[in-house]
Design an enzyme around this catalytic site. Structure first.
Site, mmCIF file in Angstrom:
data_model
loop_
_atom_site.group_PDB
_atom_site.id
_atom_site.type_symbol
_atom_site.label_atom_id
_atom_site.label_comp_id
_atom_site.label_asym_id
_atom_site.label_seq_id
_atom_site.Cartn_x
_atom_site.Cartn_y
_atom_site.Cartn_z
ATOM 1 C CD GLN A 160 -2.850 1.201 2.346
ATOM 2 O OE1 GLN A 160 -3.154 0.149 2.886
ATOM 3 N NE2 GLN A 160 -3.374 2.355 2.686
ATOM 4 C CD GLU A 161 6.185 3.086 2.704
ATOM 5 O OE1 GLU A 161 6.877 4.065 3.010
ATOM 6 O OE2 GLU A 161 6.477 1.915 3.016
ATOM 7 N NE ARG A 162 8.346 -1.163 -1.415
ATOM 8 C CZ ARG A 162 8.939 -2.261 -1.017
ATOM 9 N NH1 ARG A 162 8.449 -3.435 -1.379
ATOM 10 N NH2 ARG A 162 10.019 -2.212 -0.263
ATOM 11 N NE ARG A 189 11.286 32.317 -22.135
ATOM 12 C CZ ARG A 189 11.958 33.446 -22.087
ATOM 13 N NH1 ARG A 189 11.336 34.579 -21.886
ATOM 14 N NH2 ARG A 189 13.257 33.442 -22.197
ATOM 15 C CD GLN A 244 8.197 18.625 -36.242
ATOM 16 O OE1 GLN A 244 9.379 18.780 -36.567
ATOM 17 N NE2 GLN A 244 7.294 18.079 -37.041
ATOM 18 C CD GLN A 256 16.945 20.825 -21.760
ATOM 19 O OE1 GLN A 256 17.452 20.496 -20.698
ATOM 20 N NE2 GLN A 256 17.614 21.483 -22.686
ATOM 21 C CG HIS A 273 9.943 25.798 -17.138
ATOM 22 N ND1 HIS A 273 9.201 24.645 -17.262
ATOM 23 C CD2 HIS A 273 9.125 26.707 -16.567
ATOM 24 C CE1 HIS A 273 7.991 24.853 -16.769
ATOM 25 N NE2 HIS A 273 7.916 26.091 -16.355
ATOM 26 N N GLY A 279 16.402 28.333 -18.809
ATOM 27 C CA GLY A 279 17.060 28.876 -17.620
ATOM 28 C C GLY A 279 16.115 29.110 -16.460
ATOM 29 N N GLY A 328 11.599 2.259 -0.446
ATOM 30 C CA GLY A 328 12.438 1.271 -1.124
ATOM 31 C C GLY A 328 13.010 1.899 -2.388
#
Length: 159
Positions: free
Chosen positions: A20-22, A47, A58, A115, A117, A119, A143
């Site tokens: 459940q945690e995973r 932008r 593209q 990438q 975005h 800089g 884990g």
């Protein structure tokens, strides 16, 4: 007098809840991925480079299409894992696959969004920079990715 459960069974209790945690980690990774992808889509529409929005390029459209397709595919698997959990049938191997897929995909998606975005992707004022830092731990807690691969790999060669 404040003991929860049986003495000496703490580790066993923990192990019972690992699937459940995973799965939870995998689902959180999907939600974070969707958020940063949508933020990136909004960003590339605004932008401009070379006099036009970078969303019109593209390469940008191809990258967004790849990320959205991977995210959609992974979400289908997470949904199936959630059904298994509700039905009491989520096993350790399947949960490990969900955690591995979700956390690794989150890191790839966030990296591509940084990438796109440019800089600005490294400026703390932009949520994508924080998402980049936050995503890295997903591959560790619950884990490590290597442990998930070990669990999955062992299940493939078990007799």
């Amino acid at each position: 007098e404040n003991l929860l459960g049986e003495e000496g069974k703490g580790f066993a209790y923990l192990m019972q809840e690992l699937p459940q945690e995973r799965l939870s980690i995998g689902i959180m990774a999907m939600a974070a991925s969707q958020t940063v992808l949508q933020q990136t889509i909004d960003y590339v529409k605004e932008r401009k480079a070379f006099g036009k929005p970078i969303a019109t390029f593209q390469n940008t459209q191809f990258k967004l299409a790849e990320l959205d397709t991977e995210l959609t595919s992974a979400q289908v698997f997470m949904d199936r894992c959630l059904e298994l959990l509700v039905d009491g049938e989520l096993d350790t191997v399947t949960a490990s696959k969900a955690k591995l897929l979700g956390s690794e995909l989150q890191c790839r998606i966030v990296d591509e969004c940084v990438q796109l975005h440019g800089g600005y992707g490294f400026m703390w004022e932009y949520p994508v920079a924080r998402a980049f830092a936050d995503s890295r731990v997903q591959r560790i807690y619950g884990g490590t990715s290597e442990v998930m691969k070990l669990i999955i790999g062992r299940s493939l060669i078990a007799d």
